[in-house]
Design a protein around this motif. Structure first.
Motif, PDB file in Angstrom:
ATOM      1  N   UNK A  13       0.840  -1.504  -0.033  1.00  0.00           N
ATOM      2  CA  UNK A  13      -0.116   0.107  -0.031  1.00  0.00           C
ATOM      3  C   UNK A  13       0.924   1.216  -0.072  1.00  0.00           C
ATOM      4  N   UNK A  14       1.767   1.339   0.812  1.00  0.00           N
ATOM      5  CA  UNK A  14       2.721   2.284   0.867  1.00  0.00           C
ATOM      6  C   UNK A  14       3.318   2.574  -0.300  1.00  0.00           C
ATOM      7  N   UNK A  15       4.132   1.696  -0.844  1.00  0.00           N
ATOM      8  CA  UNK A  15       4.835   1.531  -2.249  1.00  0.00           C
ATOM      9  C   UNK A  15       3.804   2.183  -3.473  1.00  0.00           C
ATOM     10  N   UNK A  16       2.788   1.885  -3.541  1.00  0.00           N
ATOM     11  CA  UNK A  16       2.053   2.415  -4.729  1.00  0.00           C
ATOM     12  C   UNK A  16       1.337   3.536  -4.517  1.00  0.00           C
ATOM     13  N   UNK A  17       1.838   4.220  -2.779  1.00  0.00           N
ATOM     14  CA  UNK A  17       1.321   5.598  -2.822  1.00  0.00           C
ATOM     15  C   UNK A  17       2.417   6.490  -3.419  1.00  0.00           C
ATOM     16  N   UNK A  18       3.742   5.808  -3.427  1.00  0.00           N
ATOM     17  CA  UNK A  18       4.570   6.739  -4.360  1.00  0.00           C
ATOM     18  C   UNK A  18       4.213   6.970  -5.735  1.00  0.00           C
ATOM     19  N   UNK A  19       3.646   5.973  -6.521  1.00  0.00           N
ATOM     20  CA  UNK A  19       2.871   6.153  -7.884  1.00  0.00           C
ATOM     21  C   UNK A  19       2.119   7.329  -7.569  1.00  0.00           C
ATOM     22  N   UNK A  20       1.356   7.267  -6.825  1.00  0.00           N
ATOM     23  CA  UNK A  20       0.095   8.623  -6.973  1.00  0.00           C
ATOM     24  C   UNK A  20       0.653   9.750  -6.020  1.00  0.00           C
ATOM     25  N   UNK A  21       1.774   9.543  -5.640  1.00  0.00           N
ATOM     26  CA  UNK A  21       2.251  11.011  -5.282  1.00  0.00           C
ATOM     27  C   UNK A  21       3.272  11.648  -6.536  1.00  0.00           C
ATOM     28  N   UNK A  22       3.548  11.075  -7.426  1.00  0.00           N
ATOM     29  CA  UNK A  22       4.084  11.789  -8.452  1.00  0.00           C
ATOM     30  C   UNK A  22       3.118  12.230  -9.258  1.00  0.00           C
ATOM     31  N   UNK A  23       3.178  13.391  -9.745  1.00  0.00           N
ATOM     32  CA  UNK A  23       2.221  14.154 -10.529  1.00  0.00           C
ATOM     33  C   UNK A  23       1.897  13.251 -11.715  1.00  0.00           C
ATOM     34  N   UNK A  24       2.961  13.157 -12.413  1.00  0.00           N
ATOM     35  CA  UNK A  24       2.650  12.690 -14.272  1.00  0.00           C
ATOM     36  C   UNK A  24       1.732  11.289 -14.084  1.00  0.00           C
ATOM     37  N   UNK A  25       2.292  10.463 -13.061  1.00  0.00           N
ATOM     38  CA  UNK A  25       1.550   9.239 -12.941  1.00  0.00           C
ATOM     39  C   UNK A  25       0.257   9.178 -12.486  1.00  0.00           C
ATOM     40  N   UNK A  26       0.246  10.164 -11.385  1.00  0.00           N
ATOM     41  CA  UNK A  26      -1.201  10.514 -10.804  1.00  0.00           C
ATOM     42  C   UNK A  26      -2.191  10.833 -11.773  1.00  0.00           C
ATOM     43  N   UNK A  27      -2.085  11.609 -12.914  1.00  0.00           N
ATOM     44  CA  UNK A  27      -2.769  11.983 -13.955  1.00  0.00           C
ATOM     45  C   UNK A  27      -3.500  11.026 -14.319  1.00  0.00           C
ATOM     46  N   UNK A  28      -2.581   9.857 -14.612  1.00  0.00           N
ATOM     47  CA  UNK A  28      -3.274   8.704 -15.323  1.00  0.00           C
ATOM     48  C   UNK A  28      -4.028   8.040 -14.243  1.00  0.00           C
ATOM     49  N   UNK A  29      -3.258   7.550 -13.009  1.00  0.00           N
ATOM     50  CA  UNK A  29      -4.007   6.690 -12.074  1.00  0.00           C
ATOM     51  C   UNK A  29      -5.075   7.250 -11.073  1.00  0.00           C
ATOM     52  N   UNK A  30      -5.108   8.662 -11.057  1.00  0.00           N
ATOM     53  CA  UNK A  30      -6.335   8.866  -9.978  1.00  0.00           C
ATOM     54  C   UNK A  30      -7.533   8.670 -10.688  1.00  0.00           C
ATOM     55  N   UNK A  31      -8.524   8.513  -9.563  1.00  0.00           N
ATOM     56  CA  UNK A  31     -10.024   8.125  -9.929  1.00  0.00           C
ATOM     57  C   UNK A  31      -9.968   6.965 -10.746  1.00  0.00           C
ATOM     58  N   UNK A  32      -8.911   5.969 -10.514  1.00  0.00           N
ATOM     59  CA  UNK A  32      -9.230   4.522 -11.310  1.00  0.00           C
ATOM     60  C   UNK A  32      -9.145   3.654 -10.117  1.00  0.00           C
ATOM     61  N   UNK A  33      -9.244   2.362 -10.481  1.00  0.00           N
ATOM     62  CA  UNK A  33      -9.039   1.355  -9.666  1.00  0.00           C
ATOM     63  C   UNK A  33      -7.769   1.334  -8.778  1.00  0.00           C
ATOM     64  N   UNK A  34      -6.697   1.724  -9.366  1.00  0.00           N
ATOM     65  CA  UNK A  34      -5.453   1.576  -8.952  1.00  0.00           C
ATOM     66  C   UNK A  34      -5.508   2.427  -7.439  1.00  0.00           C
TER      67      UNK A  34
END
Lengths: 307, 209, 557, 93
Positions: free
Chosen positions: C371-392
């Motif tokens: 859970x914490x590591x996937x938080x890093x994905x969501x903390x980086x802006x360019x990746x979050x743009x793709x991943x936010x509001x998805x099942x990720x």
């Protein structure tokens, strides 16, 4: 993951897989350590026990604190540098206006072509999306392009993409917006340039957005005050777009789409210095689509030109 | 709440028991600070974003009612402060009169506020159909005005309830045993005063003269 | 701290006062109690009900998503189901779960106090909780809410046709119970520590409760105000966030996430505390880096307030603000990583026993790490743009809040079950539950990472068919997970009536709560305690494995 | 009541109260000076000064122990987080 259909997609995936790799390393590290210790130091095993010298615990502690800190900062730098380089919208981009409402996407090309829920774009051309909403917040999400941007009422938000592969890609609304949120989907049809040119020929009949805006400018009575022979003292709008204007309450404002939109819907709010707030609000009279047309028209007016 | 002179469950030390109530109340006041911080953030945004139109709306606020009410509430803070000190010193008569005075001043604050509301309603200053200014930042000012003052008035009412309870304890004759209660009530009442002192320039002094 | 539990805390048989459970057995005696232990149990009963309610909503959601078309629930029913699931699970289960039950029960005992600082406030907070719960229940029965747990404006204020006001009021009221508990715990830790219980001798569970309370006290009022503003706009038509009057819907999001991001730490900090207690005891090892563990929690509690904007990267927030929030979100990853490494380090050279609580705790480490590591994905802006509001995102926060917090809650429940009830449960059956919960959880939520990456948006009940295989996997996994949650009801319930009597200290743990009888008397301890050593002193001298084993065996009945 | 007590219980609060009224007059008066500058800042500063008087004297934070001061400070500091980061967004949009 998904088809990479924009210039942005491979770079995002690059970052994604770098992070997946890093995560795997850390999960494996923690997993192996936990599993290894669990087996070796299970109760009753013959492994060596006893206390650790204090300096070892302290050095190890400082070591991994510093290591995680630097890794975190490195990833931030890596991601942030991409954020600054990739999210800049190219100047020569083709402009598409998006109006979202419960529960559909209205898409308008600069040449006046209107579409609902489906957007046709040529391959290899940067496309700038200028978006607003008529009601709740929506979000324009094209997974294949790796773009997503919330679409807000009362405001223009922007995003852009440059498609690299012909095909049809999902368009989703990603911000929950009520009953039929999951039906607020559509498709982006990416076409080779020649096919796109053929497709867009049909639009000529309606006239460009700016031409439609010129008609609305008269029909809605804007020209009555802002026109050349008007008796009411209203500012001339020729050449206004892109300038900085002094405000009555002090300060300056850049005349951009946002400001023009506000000035039509809430004319009392930011008044150019020297004018009295006599303009009525066009809220409910001019639709979001009308406002987009009028702004497109205003952008074509050169300073000193006729209105 | 806590009897000062008697140790009671769960405390083992009088010194710690004595600071428990003020510390607890101060922690609660910190939450009040963030609670009102939320609505002040809305005000800051609306004023910064709304410009001249916001000021136009704010000019309609009845400055006389506001100023008199500020004076009333500040005076009630004074009587509360004396009441609390008198309680600690064991001067029952002074404490009783000062608590009574605080209660009366608090009530008159609410009455004056009521007259002000009547005037506001009369002048169509409630955002919505028939609102004086129509949609826009002026409506945002009045949205703030109503939400903030009603929330504050609810705090005043709760404060009056606490004071009434203190008076009742006083009548029973054991307010001295409840000195920390009096202290807690006083802290709460002063906070209600501070909130109003901050609201006053934001509501009544915008765009004068 | 007396290391020999058979003496000291427990007087001669016959002379002892009854346990807190025998101190009055009428319903009235329970409903008017100010005993922190009984209030903990009242809370436990209440949140069990809400957990079941939220789980039913989750079951409906997973059943609907087995097929791509929305055929089992209508669109409105589905929207109400996930809103109900979110509101109930966040405010009526997760936030009060560990603090209000285990925290209430254990916090005073762990610091050697008779009760919390304000016992009557404690009881009041339970009633306030119930009042808020009833309001929310009423909103559901009256026809439901469809705004999502986030109440985003202007949808919630201007466009939703459901019972937003009732639900918002319910959450508003529950907030006061949270604040009351928080103030109470802070005052308790400051004022009621036993003689010799210095700050650096506090068990980590107490530190966890303290930092959690700090977050509760400072974040909840902002939620209260944002909901109040929603009510003002919706019920009275006052234009606050309404863009037609120049209001900004993002202002609501700022206010909302100022609470709701720290709320994640309200849910996970207590889990840190529970896991630290279990691991040290079951590995019979002093915690690795006690001070760093404390500082990590304090840092998380403070910086946790400065990262809320990472929920808003695509919302129209300025690029500069996104950059700042992204940076701080990466910074807060560091203390979280320290915690994981320190738990791992605690296992080194331990005497590890794989009891059910330990299995839950080890499972927690794994799930929290993912859970914490996937938080890093969501903390980086360019990746979050793709991943936010998805099942990720859905998978990410379930790993933290369900895989993490709920595992820890179950682990803690098992660990302290003998202390709370005075009975022992079947270790074998409990281990089975822990393992099925771990696998069921991964089975349910790992596929969601994959479909989120592929672009499956959240809150869709009708989705493109290419995502179906992942949804089917997830729904099947949910069956296993559901079993893992239901199974403990049977053997724990059985142990209540037929379980073996528990000794004072069945795990041979060092905490003060184990130095008194099981279940404890009303005043917790039969004598005043004096603490003269650090917590987790499981290996006071160089000891061989045999000695430790023998010492432990002696404490068993 | 002894002289000492009278000073402590009645006189000291009265002086603070008088100070509050002076500040109230000041803030009201300044708002009505035509063309005066920085009205927002002045009126808010005076409001904060009044608040500080109440907190320090009426609420006796001046004499409170460190723990209580910490609780009082926390509210202000955390509220400033809220303003700081929200305006970090608004001002850079």
């Amino acid at each position: 993951m998904m088809p990479e259909a924009s210039t942005l997609a491979p770079r995002i995936d690059h970052l994604f897989f770098a992070l997946v790799g890093l995560s795997l390393v850390i999960v494996l590290l923690v997993g192996c350590l936990v599993a290894g210790f669990a087996v070796r130091y299970r109760r009753g095993s013959k492994a060596q026990r006893g206390q650790l010298p204090k300096w070892i615990t302290r050095d190890v502690e400082l070591g991994w604190t510093a290591a995680t800190f630097f890794v975190a900062i490195f990833i931030f730098w890596f991601a942030a540098s991409m954020q600054t380089s990739e999210f800049e919208i190219p100047n020569n981009a083709m402009e598409i206006h998006v109006v979202a409402k419960q529960w559909m996407w209205k898409l308008e090309h600069a040449d006046g072509q209107r579409e609902i829920n489906t957007l046709h774009v040529p391959v290899g051309v940067p496309v700038r999306l200028v978006m607003t909403s008529q009601d709740a917040i929506h979000s324009f999400f094209v997974p294949a392009f790796r773009i997503k941007q919330d679409v807000l009422p009362g405001r223009y938000t922007e995003t852009w993409f440059q498609a690299t592969k012909p095909g049809t890609y999902h368009l989703f609304c990603a911000e929950y917006c009520g009953t039929d949120h999951s039906q607020m989907t559509g498709g982006i049809v990416v076409m080779p340039p020649a096919a796109f040119a053929r497709w867009s020929e049909g639009a000529a009949a309606q006239g460009t957005l700016a031409a439609q805006g010129a008609v609305l400018f008269r029909q809605l009575g804007c020209s009555g005050c802002h026109g050349k022979s008007a008796r009411v003292r209203a500012p001339s709008l020729a050449g206004l777009y892109g300038t900085r204007q002094p405000m009555a309450g002090g300060g300056f404002r850049q005349v951009d789409e946002e400001y023009l939109h506000d000035s039509i819907e809430q004319p009392q709010k930011d008044i150019v210095a020297g004018y009295t707030p006599v303009m009525p609000s066009y809220q409910g009279i001019a639709s979001e689509g009308d406002i987009i047309r009028i702004i497109a028209y205003l952008k074509t007016l050169k300073a000193g030109g006729r209105q | 709440m806590a009897e000062d002179l008697v140790l009671h469950e769960p405390f083992e030390e009088a010194a710690r028991q004595r600071i428990a109530v003020p510390f607890g109340v101060w922690s609660f006041l910190a939450t009040e600070c963030l609670f009102f911080g939320g609505i002040l953030l809305f005000y800051a945004y609306a004023r910064w974003h709304g410009g001249e139109a916001f000021t136009q709306g704010a000019k309609e606020a009845a400055v006389w009612y506001g100023t008199i009410n500020t004076a009333v509430l500040m005076t009630s803070s004074l009587t509360m402060a004396i009441a609390e000190r008198a309680t600690k010193g064991g001067f029952r008569v002074v404490a009783r009169w000062m608590l009574g005075g605080t209660l009366m001043l608090g009530l008159s604050f609410l009455v004056i506020k009521g007259f002000e509301y009547r005037k506001d309603v009369h002048e169509h200053l409630i955002p919505g159909p028939g609102f004086k200014f129509g949609q826009g930042p002026a409506a945002q000012f009045w949205a703030f005005y109503w939400t903030a003052t009603v929330t504050h008035a609810i705090h005043v009412t709760i404060g009056l309830g606490i004071i009434a309870r203190l008076l009742w304890i006083e009548r029973r004759g054991d307010l001295l045993l409840h000195a920390t209660s009096a202290q807690g009530g006083a802290l709460y009442w002063h906070l209600v005063d501070i909130v109003w002192v901050v609201l006053y320039p934001l509501l009544y002094l915008v765009g004068r003269p | 701290m007396n290391s020999d539990p058979t003496r000291g805390g427990i007087p001669e048989r016959g002379a002892e006062p009854p346990s807190y459970l025998r101190e009055g057995t009428t319903v009235r005696s329970w409903l008017t109690t100010t005993d922190h232990k009984r209030i903990g149990i009242l809370y436990a009963l209440a949140i069990t009900f809400f957990f079941a309610l939220g789980a039913v909503a989750a079951a409906l959601i997973r059943a609907e998503l087995v097929t791509p078309s929305g055929d089992f629930l209508t669109n409105d029913e589905y929207n109400q189901a996930f809103t109900l699931h979110g509101i109930v699970m966040v405010w009526f289960f997760l936030v009060p779960s560990i603090p209000a039950t285990l925290g209430n029960f254990l916090l005073p005992m762990m610091i050697g106090a008779k009760d919390v600082a304000f016992p009557r406030l404690n009881l009041m907070s339970w009633y306030v909780f119930m009042a808020g719960g009833l309001l929310a229940l009423f909103a559901i029965l009256a026809g439901g809410v469809d705004t999502g747990w986030t109440f985003y404006t202007p949808f919630s204020t201007l466009y939703s046709n459901s019972h937003v006001l009732l639900a918002a009021l319910g959450v508003f009221v529950v907030g006061f119970s949270s604040i009351a508990t928080g103030v109470n715990f802070i005052a308790t830790v400051h004022l009621l520590r036993a003689r010799g219980m210095t700050w650096m001798r506090l068990p980590l569970f107490v530190w966890a409760m303290y930092t959690t309370s700090l977050v509760m006290v400072l974040a909840t009022p902002v939620l209260a105000m944002s909901l109040l503003l929603v009510v003002a706009e919706r019920a009275f038509g006052l234009p606050i966030f309404d863009p037609r009057s120049g209001g900004d819907p993002l202002l609501f999001q700022h206010l909302f996430w100022f609470y709701s991001h720290p709320a994640v730490y309200i849910m996970v900090l207590p889990a840190f505390g529970v896991v630290s207690e279990i691991i040290t005891c079951e590995a019979r090892r002093r915690i690795f880096g006690y001070q760093f563990m404390v500082y990590a929690m304090v840092v998380i509690a403070v910086i946790g307030f400065m990262v809320w904007g990472h929920h808003m990267f695509v919302s129209g927030q300025s690029a500069f603000a996104s950059m700042v929030f992204s940076f701080l979100s990466f910074v807060i990853a560091v203390p979280s990583a320290i915690k994981v490494f320190n738990w791992t380090g605690t296992l080194y050279r331990g005497q590890i026993r794989f009891s059910a609580p330990m299995l839950y705790a080890l499972g927690f480490i794994g799930l929290f790490t993912i859970g914490g590591l996937t938080g890093l994905f969501l903390a980086s802006v360019p990746l979050d743009v793709h991943l936010t509001d998805t099942y990720f995102v859905v998978a990410h926060f379930h790993y933290i809040m369900v895989g993490g917090s709920v595992s820890a809650f179950f682990g803690g429940l098992h660990f302290w079950w003998p202390k709370i009830t005075g009975r022992l449960y079947s270790e074998r059956l409990a281990q089975f539950a822990a393992i099925s919960m771990f696998f069921g959880f991964n089975f349910t939520f790992f596929p969601q990472f994959i479909m989120g990456t592929m672009g499956m948006p959240r809150r869709y009940h009708d989705y493109p068919p290419e995502f179906q295989p992942w949804h089917v996997m997830s729904s099947v996994g949910a069956l296993v997970l559901g079993f893992g949650y239901l199974w403990p009801i049977f053997y724990l319930g059985w142990s209540l009536f037929r379980g073996e009597r528990a000794p004072a200290n069945p795990h041979g743990a060092t905490g003060l709560e184990w130095q008194t009888r099981s279940p404890p008397p009303k005043d917790n301890f039969d004598r005043l305690l004096v603490v003269d050593q650090e917590p987790y002193l499981y290996h006071p001298k160089e000891s061989t494995p045999d000695e430790v084993e023998q010492a432990h065996a002696k404490q068993k009945p | 009541m002894t002289h000492e007590e009278r000073r402590e219980i009645v006189l000291a609060p009265l002086i603070v109260w008088a100070g509050l009224f002076v500040l109230l007059g000041l803030t009201w008066g300044y708002a009505y000076i035509p063309g005066a500058s920085a009205k927002v800042i002045v009126s808010l500063t005076i409001a904060l000064a009044k608040g500080a008087l109440i907190v320090a004297f009426f609420m006796q934070l001046r004499r409170a122990d460190g723990l209580t001061r910490l609780a009082a400070l926390a509210g202000i500091v955390w509220a400033s987080f809220l303003f700081l980061f929200t305006f970090a967004d608004f001002l850079t949009r």
